[in-house]
Design an enzyme around this catalytic site. Structure first.
Site, mmCIF file in Angstrom:
data_model
loop_
_atom_site.group_PDB
_atom_site.id
_atom_site.type_symbol
_atom_site.label_atom_id
_atom_site.label_comp_id
_atom_site.label_asym_id
_atom_site.label_seq_id
_atom_site.Cartn_x
_atom_site.Cartn_y
_atom_site.Cartn_z
ATOM 1 N N LYS A 167 3.876 17.149 1.296
ATOM 2 C CA LYS A 167 5.251 16.683 1.210
ATOM 3 C C LYS A 167 5.302 15.468 2.169
ATOM 4 O O LYS A 167 4.605 14.739 2.467
ATOM 5 C CB LYS A 167 6.376 17.583 1.034
ATOM 6 C CG LYS A 167 6.012 18.738 0.078
ATOM 7 C CD LYS A 167 7.228 19.659 -0.035
ATOM 8 C CE LYS A 167 6.695 20.620 -1.089
ATOM 9 N NZ LYS A 167 7.873 21.711 -1.255
ATOM 10 N N HIS A 186 7.214 16.785 -9.726
ATOM 11 C CA HIS A 186 7.584 17.736 -8.866
ATOM 12 C C HIS A 186 8.939 18.127 -8.844
ATOM 13 O O HIS A 186 9.967 16.799 -8.857
ATOM 14 C CB HIS A 186 7.030 17.527 -7.362
ATOM 15 C CG HIS A 186 7.253 18.589 -6.430
ATOM 16 N ND1 HIS A 186 8.256 18.984 -5.914
ATOM 17 C CD2 HIS A 186 6.456 19.495 -5.984
ATOM 18 C CE1 HIS A 186 8.365 20.045 -5.097
ATOM 19 N NE2 HIS A 186 6.962 20.306 -5.335
ATOM 20 N N SER A 243 6.557 29.258 -2.677
ATOM 21 C CA SER A 243 6.515 30.241 -1.514
ATOM 22 C C SER A 243 5.402 31.127 -1.474
ATOM 23 O O SER A 243 5.285 32.173 -1.318
ATOM 24 C CB SER A 243 7.612 30.861 -1.420
ATOM 25 O OG SER A 243 8.681 30.167 -1.073
ATOM 26 N N GLY A 285 10.135 26.410 -1.070
ATOM 27 C CA GLY A 285 10.844 26.461 0.191
ATOM 28 C C GLY A 285 11.657 27.314 0.552
ATOM 29 O O GLY A 285 12.387 27.392 1.465
ATOM 30 N N GLU A 306 11.002 18.099 -6.358
ATOM 31 C CA GLU A 306 11.973 17.510 -5.442
ATOM 32 C C GLU A 306 12.157 15.972 -6.055
ATOM 33 O O GLU A 306 12.885 15.329 -5.726
ATOM 34 C CB GLU A 306 11.286 17.328 -4.186
ATOM 35 C CG GLU A 306 11.100 18.926 -3.371
ATOM 36 C CD GLU A 306 10.074 19.356 -2.629
ATOM 37 O OE1 GLU A 306 9.272 18.560 -2.447
ATOM 38 O OE2 GLU A 306 10.221 20.570 -2.342
ATOM 39 N N ASN A 338 0.253 20.700 -1.186
ATOM 40 C CA ASN A 338 1.281 19.459 -1.212
ATOM 41 C C ASN A 338 1.802 19.018 -0.089
ATOM 42 O O ASN A 338 2.706 20.129 0.244
ATOM 43 C CB ASN A 338 2.345 19.664 -2.433
ATOM 44 C CG ASN A 338 3.303 18.731 -2.592
ATOM 45 O OD1 ASN A 338 3.276 17.622 -1.857
ATOM 46 N ND2 ASN A 338 4.435 18.871 -3.242
ATOM 47 N N GLU A 340 6.606 25.839 -11.247
ATOM 48 C CA GLU A 340 7.010 26.023 -10.080
ATOM 49 C C GLU A 340 8.519 26.425 -10.331
ATOM 50 O O GLU A 340 9.223 25.513 -10.185
ATOM 51 C CB GLU A 340 6.782 24.880 -9.090
ATOM 52 C CG GLU A 340 5.404 24.569 -8.780
ATOM 53 C CD GLU A 340 5.334 23.722 -7.572
ATOM 54 O OE1 GLU A 340 4.610 23.806 -6.815
ATOM 55 O OE2 GLU A 340 5.790 22.396 -7.393
HETATM 56 P P1 PGA Z 1 6.271 25.746 -0.991
HETATM 57 O O1 PGA Z 1 6.354 24.453 -2.078
HETATM 58 O O2 PGA Z 1 4.816 26.465 -1.083
HETATM 59 O O3 PGA Z 1 6.711 25.318 0.462
HETATM 60 O O4 PGA Z 1 7.420 26.798 -1.541
HETATM 61 C C1 PGA Z 1 5.494 24.547 -3.118
HETATM 62 C C2 PGA Z 1 5.728 23.073 -3.802
HETATM 63 O O5 PGA Z 1 6.796 22.496 -3.631
HETATM 64 O O6 PGA Z 1 4.925 22.683 -4.351
#
Ligand code: PGA
Length: 252
Positions: free
Chosen positions: A11, A97, A215, A175, A99, A9, A169
Protein backbone atom coordinates in the site's frame (compact mmCIF):
# COMPACT_ATOMS: atom_id res chain seq x y z
CA UNK A 1 -2.18 -26.84 -11.29
CA UNK A 2 -2.98 -24.06 -8.84
CA UNK A 3 0.07 -22.20 -7.60
CA UNK A 4 0.52 -21.46 -3.92
CA UNK A 5 1.03 -17.73 -3.65
CA UNK A 6 1.81 -15.23 -0.90
CA UNK A 7 1.66 -11.63 -2.12
CA UNK A 8 2.51 -8.61 -0.01
CA UNK A 9 0.58 -5.43 -0.77
CA UNK A 10 2.64 -2.65 0.78
CA UNK A 11 0.00 0.00 0.00
CA UNK A 12 1.29 3.54 0.68
CA UNK A 13 4.10 2.33 2.96
CA UNK A 14 7.90 2.09 2.61
CA UNK A 15 10.04 4.63 0.78
CA UNK A 16 12.66 3.47 -1.72
CA UNK A 17 15.42 2.54 0.73
CA UNK A 18 13.01 0.94 3.22
CA UNK A 19 11.43 -1.06 0.42
CA UNK A 20 14.75 -2.28 -0.94
CA UNK A 21 15.93 -3.36 2.47
CA UNK A 22 12.67 -5.28 3.02
CA UNK A 23 13.23 -7.05 -0.31
CA UNK A 24 16.79 -7.94 0.74
CA UNK A 25 15.51 -9.45 4.01
CA UNK A 26 12.84 -11.44 2.19
CA UNK A 27 15.42 -12.69 -0.32
CA UNK A 28 17.70 -13.77 2.53
CA UNK A 29 14.88 -15.72 4.17
CA UNK A 30 13.93 -17.41 0.93
CA UNK A 31 17.56 -18.28 0.21
CA UNK A 32 17.54 -20.06 3.58
CA UNK A 33 14.92 -22.43 2.21
CA UNK A 34 11.73 -20.80 3.53
CA UNK A 35 8.84 -20.91 1.11
CA UNK A 36 10.03 -23.54 -1.35
CA UNK A 37 7.29 -24.12 -3.92
CA UNK A 38 5.50 -20.87 -3.07
CA UNK A 39 5.25 -17.94 -5.49
CA UNK A 40 6.35 -14.93 -3.43
CA UNK A 41 5.23 -11.52 -4.70
CA UNK A 42 5.67 -8.03 -3.30
CA UNK A 43 3.82 -4.92 -4.46
CA UNK A 44 5.74 -1.72 -3.60
CA UNK A 45 4.64 1.80 -4.53
CA UNK A 46 5.15 2.96 -8.12
CA UNK A 47 8.27 4.97 -7.29
CA UNK A 48 10.02 1.88 -5.92
CA UNK A 49 9.06 -0.51 -8.72
CA UNK A 50 12.06 -0.02 -11.04
CA UNK A 51 14.60 -0.57 -8.29
CA UNK A 52 12.53 -3.38 -6.79
CA UNK A 53 12.65 -5.28 -10.10
CA UNK A 54 16.45 -4.92 -10.12
CA UNK A 55 16.75 -5.98 -6.46
CA UNK A 56 14.56 -9.03 -7.01
CA UNK A 57 16.26 -10.15 -10.25
CA UNK A 58 17.63 -13.66 -10.00
CA UNK A 59 15.76 -14.34 -6.74
CA UNK A 60 12.44 -16.04 -6.04
CA UNK A 61 10.74 -12.71 -5.34
CA UNK A 62 8.35 -11.41 -8.02
CA UNK A 63 7.24 -7.81 -8.28
CA UNK A 64 3.72 -6.46 -8.64
CA UNK A 65 2.29 -2.98 -9.14
CA UNK A 66 -0.62 -1.96 -6.91
CA UNK A 67 -2.73 -0.42 -9.65
CA UNK A 68 -2.60 0.73 -13.27
CA UNK A 69 -4.60 2.89 -15.65
CA UNK A 70 -6.72 1.32 -18.34
CA UNK A 71 -5.64 3.53 -21.24
CA UNK A 72 -2.37 2.99 -23.11
CA UNK A 73 -1.27 6.62 -22.79
CA UNK A 74 -2.63 10.14 -23.01
CA UNK A 75 -3.76 13.06 -20.92
CA UNK A 76 -4.36 11.29 -17.60
CA UNK A 77 -2.25 13.31 -15.17
CA UNK A 78 -0.85 11.25 -12.33
CA UNK A 79 -1.65 7.89 -13.86
CA UNK A 80 0.59 4.99 -14.92
CA UNK A 81 -0.15 2.68 -17.86
CA UNK A 82 0.26 -1.07 -18.07
CA UNK A 83 2.81 -0.53 -20.86
CA UNK A 84 4.97 1.54 -18.50
CA UNK A 85 4.72 -1.11 -15.81
CA UNK A 86 5.53 -3.92 -18.21
CA UNK A 87 8.48 -2.02 -19.69
CA UNK A 88 10.38 -2.05 -16.38
CA UNK A 89 10.00 -5.80 -15.95
CA UNK A 90 7.13 -6.00 -13.46
CA UNK A 91 5.19 -9.27 -13.65
CA UNK A 92 1.94 -8.74 -11.72
CA UNK A 93 -0.54 -5.93 -11.09
CA UNK A 94 -3.17 -5.71 -8.35
CA UNK A 95 -6.52 -4.64 -9.77
CA UNK A 96 -9.78 -3.74 -8.03
CA UNK A 97 -8.47 -3.57 -4.47
CA UNK A 98 -11.26 -2.45 -2.14
CA UNK A 99 -9.30 0.68 -1.18
CA UNK A 100 -9.22 1.67 -4.86
CA UNK A 101 -12.97 1.02 -5.08
CA UNK A 102 -13.71 2.89 -1.85
CA UNK A 103 -11.37 5.91 -1.96
CA UNK A 104 -10.84 6.33 -5.71
CA UNK A 105 -14.31 5.43 -6.95
CA UNK A 106 -13.19 2.56 -9.13
CA UNK A 107 -16.12 1.09 -10.96
CA UNK A 108 -16.65 -2.41 -12.25
CA UNK A 109 -16.35 -1.04 -15.79
CA UNK A 110 -12.91 0.46 -15.15
CA UNK A 111 -11.75 -2.67 -13.31
CA UNK A 112 -12.74 -4.80 -16.31
CA UNK A 113 -10.80 -2.44 -18.61
CA UNK A 114 -7.74 -2.52 -16.35
CA UNK A 115 -7.76 -6.31 -16.45
CA UNK A 116 -7.88 -6.19 -20.25
CA UNK A 117 -5.10 -3.59 -20.43
CA UNK A 118 -2.90 -5.70 -18.15
CA UNK A 119 -3.39 -8.91 -20.10
CA UNK A 120 -2.73 -7.06 -23.35
CA UNK A 121 0.74 -6.19 -22.03
CA UNK A 122 1.45 -9.63 -20.61
CA UNK A 123 0.99 -8.56 -16.98
CA UNK A 124 -0.73 -11.02 -14.63
CA UNK A 125 -3.64 -9.38 -12.81
CA UNK A 126 -4.22 -10.05 -9.11
CA UNK A 127 -7.93 -9.32 -9.20
CA UNK A 128 -9.54 -8.45 -5.84
CA UNK A 129 -13.16 -8.78 -4.86
CA UNK A 130 -15.19 -9.14 -1.69
CA UNK A 131 -18.17 -7.78 0.22
CA UNK A 132 -18.48 -4.97 2.77
CA UNK A 133 -19.66 -5.55 6.34
CA UNK A 134 -23.32 -4.70 5.75
CA UNK A 135 -23.46 -7.11 2.82
CA UNK A 136 -21.95 -9.92 4.91
CA UNK A 137 -24.37 -9.20 7.75
CA UNK A 138 -27.29 -9.31 5.32
CA UNK A 139 -26.06 -12.66 3.98
CA UNK A 140 -25.40 -11.13 0.56
CA UNK A 141 -21.71 -12.00 0.22
CA UNK A 142 -22.21 -14.74 -2.35
CA UNK A 143 -24.43 -12.50 -4.45
CA UNK A 144 -21.94 -9.60 -4.27
CA UNK A 145 -18.94 -11.69 -5.28
CA UNK A 146 -20.91 -13.30 -8.09
CA UNK A 147 -21.96 -9.90 -9.42
CA UNK A 148 -18.39 -8.59 -9.24
CA UNK A 149 -17.07 -11.59 -11.16
CA UNK A 150 -19.81 -11.31 -13.78
CA UNK A 151 -19.19 -7.62 -14.32
CA UNK A 152 -15.41 -7.52 -14.00
CA UNK A 153 -13.93 -10.88 -14.97
CA UNK A 154 -16.26 -13.08 -16.93
CA UNK A 155 -15.84 -11.25 -20.21
CA UNK A 156 -12.42 -12.99 -20.47
CA UNK A 157 -11.79 -16.09 -22.52
CA UNK A 158 -10.71 -19.29 -20.76
CA UNK A 159 -7.13 -18.75 -21.93
CA UNK A 160 -7.14 -15.22 -20.52
CA UNK A 161 -8.77 -15.99 -17.19
CA UNK A 162 -6.11 -18.65 -16.48
CA UNK A 163 -3.57 -15.82 -16.24
CA UNK A 164 -5.52 -14.10 -13.45
CA UNK A 165 -4.96 -14.62 -9.73
CA UNK A 166 -8.11 -13.97 -7.70
CA UNK A 167 -7.91 -12.47 -4.22
CA UNK A 168 -11.08 -12.75 -2.16
CA UNK A 169 -10.86 -9.98 0.41
CA UNK A 170 -13.84 -9.32 2.65
CA UNK A 171 -13.68 -5.55 3.12
CA UNK A 172 -14.68 -5.84 6.80
CA UNK A 173 -11.51 -7.86 7.43
CA UNK A 174 -9.00 -5.56 5.72
CA UNK A 175 -6.78 -3.77 8.21
CA UNK A 176 -9.35 -4.30 10.97
CA UNK A 177 -7.87 -7.26 12.81
CA UNK A 178 -11.09 -9.16 12.02
CA UNK A 179 -10.49 -12.22 9.88
CA UNK A 180 -12.85 -14.52 8.06
CA UNK A 181 -12.79 -17.84 9.89
CA UNK A 182 -11.06 -20.62 7.98
CA UNK A 183 -14.49 -22.13 7.29
CA UNK A 184 -15.90 -18.82 6.05
CA UNK A 185 -12.89 -18.47 3.74
CA UNK A 186 -13.24 -22.01 2.44
CA UNK A 187 -16.97 -21.61 1.85
CA UNK A 188 -16.61 -18.56 -0.37
CA UNK A 189 -13.42 -19.75 -2.09
CA UNK A 190 -15.27 -22.95 -3.06
CA UNK A 191 -18.13 -20.77 -4.32
CA UNK A 192 -15.72 -18.70 -6.44
CA UNK A 193 -14.17 -21.85 -7.86
CA UNK A 194 -17.62 -23.20 -8.68
CA UNK A 195 -18.46 -19.95 -10.52
CA UNK A 196 -15.24 -20.37 -12.53
CA UNK A 197 -16.05 -23.98 -13.22
CA UNK A 198 -19.61 -23.19 -14.36
CA UNK A 199 -18.47 -20.30 -16.55
CA UNK A 200 -15.40 -21.99 -18.04
CA UNK A 201 -14.70 -25.59 -16.99
CA UNK A 202 -13.58 -27.59 -13.97
CA UNK A 203 -10.12 -27.83 -15.55
CA UNK A 204 -9.83 -24.04 -15.88
CA UNK A 205 -11.09 -23.53 -12.31
CA UNK A 206 -8.42 -25.93 -11.08
CA UNK A 207 -5.69 -23.78 -12.61
CA UNK A 208 -6.65 -20.50 -10.97
CA UNK A 209 -5.17 -19.55 -7.61
CA UNK A 210 -7.64 -17.98 -5.21
CA UNK A 211 -5.99 -16.04 -2.38
CA UNK A 212 -7.53 -14.92 0.89
CA UNK A 213 -6.90 -11.36 2.11
CA UNK A 214 -7.93 -9.50 5.25
CA UNK A 215 -5.91 -9.40 8.47
CA UNK A 216 -4.05 -12.54 7.51
CA UNK A 217 -1.20 -12.99 10.03
CA UNK A 218 1.32 -15.67 10.96
CA UNK A 219 -0.96 -16.83 13.78
CA UNK A 220 -4.02 -17.48 11.61
CA UNK A 221 -2.49 -18.30 8.22
CA UNK A 222 -1.75 -22.00 8.71
CA UNK A 223 -5.41 -22.77 9.31
CA UNK A 224 -6.66 -20.55 6.49
CA UNK A 225 -4.06 -21.69 3.94
CA UNK A 226 -4.80 -25.29 4.99
CA UNK A 227 -8.29 -25.08 3.50
CA UNK A 228 -8.85 -26.94 0.26
CA UNK A 229 -9.74 -23.97 -1.96
CA UNK A 230 -7.43 -21.39 -0.39
CA UNK A 231 -4.23 -21.12 -2.41
CA UNK A 232 -2.48 -18.49 -0.30
CA UNK A 233 -2.90 -14.90 0.75
CA UNK A 234 -2.80 -11.25 -0.24
CA UNK A 235 -1.23 -9.63 2.79
CA UNK A 236 -1.28 -5.98 3.86
CA UNK A 237 -0.05 -5.11 7.36
CA UNK A 238 1.88 -8.33 7.96
CA UNK A 239 3.78 -7.90 4.69
CA UNK A 240 5.65 -4.89 6.04
CA UNK A 241 7.92 -6.90 8.35
CA UNK A 242 10.19 -9.50 6.78
CA UNK A 243 9.84 -11.86 9.74
CA UNK A 244 6.03 -11.92 9.56
CA UNK A 245 5.95 -12.10 5.78
CA UNK A 246 8.41 -15.00 5.74
CA UNK A 247 6.36 -16.78 8.41
CA UNK A 248 3.32 -16.39 6.15
CA UNK A 249 5.27 -17.78 3.20
CA UNK A 250 6.07 -20.80 5.38
CA UNK A 251 2.43 -21.31 6.45
CA UNK A 252 1.36 -23.97 3.94
P1 PGA B 1 -4.46 -6.45 5.68
O1 PGA B 1 -4.68 -6.00 4.16
O2 PGA B 1 -3.68 -7.73 5.64
O3 PGA B 1 -3.70 -5.32 6.32
O4 PGA B 1 -5.82 -6.64 6.26
C1 PGA B 1 -4.96 -6.93 3.15
C2 PGA B 1 -5.11 -6.24 1.83
O5 PGA B 1 -5.63 -5.12 1.80
O6 PGA B 1 -4.71 -6.78 0.79
Amino acid sequence: MRKKIVAGNWKMNKNLSEGLSLIESIKAGLANGQGAGVEVIVAPSYVTLTEAVKAAAGSAVKISAQNCHQEENGAYTGEISTGMIQAIGVEYVIIGHSERRQYFNESSASIAKKINASLAKGLKPIYCNGEVKEEREAGKHFEVVQRQMNDELFHLSAEEVKKVVIAYEPVWAIGTGLTASPDQAQEIHAFIRKLLSDKYSAAVAEEISILYGGSCKPDNAVEIFGKKDVDGGLIGGAALKAEDFLALVASF
